[in-house]
Design a protein around this motif. Structure first.
Motif, PDB file in Angstrom:
ATOM      1  N   ILE A   1     -10.917  -8.724  48.605  1.00 50.06           N
ATOM      2  CA  ILE A   1     -10.972  -7.709  49.425  1.00 50.06           C
ATOM      3  C   ILE A   1     -11.910  -8.160  50.664  1.00 50.06           C
ATOM      4  O   ILE A   1     -12.841  -9.022  50.486  1.00 50.06           O
ATOM      5  CB  ILE A   1     -11.516  -6.387  48.819  1.00 50.06           C
ATOM      6  N   ASP A   2     -11.882  -7.278  51.561  1.00 55.63           N
ATOM      7  CA  ASP A   2     -12.690  -7.416  52.790  1.00 55.63           C
ATOM      8  C   ASP A   2     -13.288  -5.803  52.777  1.00 55.63           C
ATOM      9  O   ASP A   2     -12.527  -4.917  52.613  1.00 55.63           O
ATOM     10  CB  ASP A   2     -11.818  -7.875  54.126  1.00 55.63           C
TER      11      ASP A   2
ATOM     12  N   ASP B   1     -18.449 -15.660  55.226  1.00 53.52           N
ATOM     13  CA  ASP B   1     -17.443 -14.725  55.496  1.00 53.52           C
ATOM     14  C   ASP B   1     -17.957 -13.114  55.153  1.00 53.52           C
ATOM     15  O   ASP B   1     -17.825 -13.038  54.023  1.00 53.52           O
ATOM     16  CB  ASP B   1     -15.884 -14.962  54.940  1.00 53.52           C
TER      17      ASP B   1
ATOM     18  N   HIS C   1     -16.113 -10.416  53.043  1.00 48.97           N
ATOM     19  CA  HIS C   1     -15.314 -10.740  52.012  1.00 48.97           C
ATOM     20  C   HIS C   1     -15.568 -11.168  50.396  1.00 48.97           C
ATOM     21  O   HIS C   1     -16.747 -11.559  50.193  1.00 48.97           O
ATOM     22  CB  HIS C   1     -14.647 -12.205  52.428  1.00 48.97           C
TER      23      HIS C   1
ATOM     24  N   HIS D   1      -6.432 -13.300  49.128  1.00 49.82           N
ATOM     25  CA  HIS D   1      -5.646 -12.175  49.337  1.00 49.82           C
ATOM     26  C   HIS D   1      -4.370 -12.280  49.174  1.00 49.82           C
ATOM     27  O   HIS D   1      -3.798 -11.241  48.637  1.00 49.82           O
ATOM     28  CB  HIS D   1      -5.868 -11.821  50.893  1.00 49.82           C
TER      29      HIS D   1
HETATM   30 ZN   LIG Z   1     -11.268 -11.762  53.080  1.00 48.04          ZN
END
Ligand SMILES: [Zn+2]
Length: 243
Positions: free
Chosen positions: A161-162, A211, A214, A155
């Protein structure tokens, strides 16, 4: 019920009408009798059409559920209603590394076109912001949210990106099973499909700590390599590392 060669009745007539509306050539007699011509026209239709999940129809000359669904598209379009892109998400995507920005925006628009309500919750995160997050739960109050120090997250270079779901109420959700567009597939999975298909790595595939919100695209560079480039000032005028 699947309709095939030898069947007769009003349902067969309806199939013939639909095939004609789809341009069957030569035009079929709409007599409700499923003969070889209807079968041939149906096969031809099947060869060029997809089911509701985007998979090509089986070319079997039988009007089963998916074929009837595809035939009906002309009459009652149930194509997904495109979703208006979310302003905050667009703003965040614009902060991505110049090498990824256009692609990420295009993929986000594709996701909207598919009728998915997605919010991009993070893209570029400055070194300073990363430090602040790292201190949370350590020297600052709050739960620990990251193990990455400044420069240890993709990031920090605009390469990740999330996302989460954006509910019609305007609230956000991390429900990975919700199917807000009612197409039989979880919206989260659909989002994952679109980005993975474009070569992004998904945090949900990681084996250690998963995650799920993500994605990243790293161009084969480690964060250590990116940090070195950053430290050497190998950056464009906006501060993005040159890769
Ligand atoms: Zn992330």
């Amino acid at each position: 019920m699947a309709l095939k060669l030898g069947h007769k009745g009003p349902e067969v007539k309806r199939i013939q009408e639909l095939l004609n509306l789809h341009g069957a050539s030569p035009k079929l007699l709409e007599d409700g009798d499923f003969g070889p011509r209807t079968q041939a026209a149906l096969r031809e239709f099947q060869a060029g059409h997809f089911d509701r999940f985007g998979t090509g129809l089986a070319v079997d000359g039988i009007a089963g559920n998916e074929t009837i669904w595809a035939l009906s598209q002309l009459i009652q379009p149930v194509a997904p209603a495109a979703v208006q892109p979310d302003a905050l998400s667009l703003q965040r995507l614009a902060s991505l590394h110049p090498k990824l920005r256009q692609e990420a925006l295009a993929l986000y628009h594709e996701v909207c076109r598919r009728g998915l309500h997605i919010r991009i919750t993070a893209a570029l995160r400055s070194f300073q912001e990363q430090d602040r997050l790292y201190q949370q739960g350590r020297t600052a109050p709050g739960p620990r949210v990251t193990n990455a120090k400044a420069g240890q997250s993709y990031h920090n270079f605009g390469l990740a990106i999330d996302f989460c779901l954006l509910l019609p109420s305007g609230q956000v959700s991390w429900d990975r099973h919700a199917d807000l567009d009612h197409n039989g597939q979880a919206d989260w999975e659909e989002m994952v499909f679109v980005f993975k298909d474009a070569g992004w790595a998904w945090g949900g595939d990681w084996t250690s700590i998963k995650d799920y919100p993500h994605f990243e695209k790293t161009f084969g560079l480690s964060t250590a390599q990116l940090r070195a480039l950053h430290a050497a000032g190998t950056c464009d005028h906006d501060g993005y590392v040159l890769i």
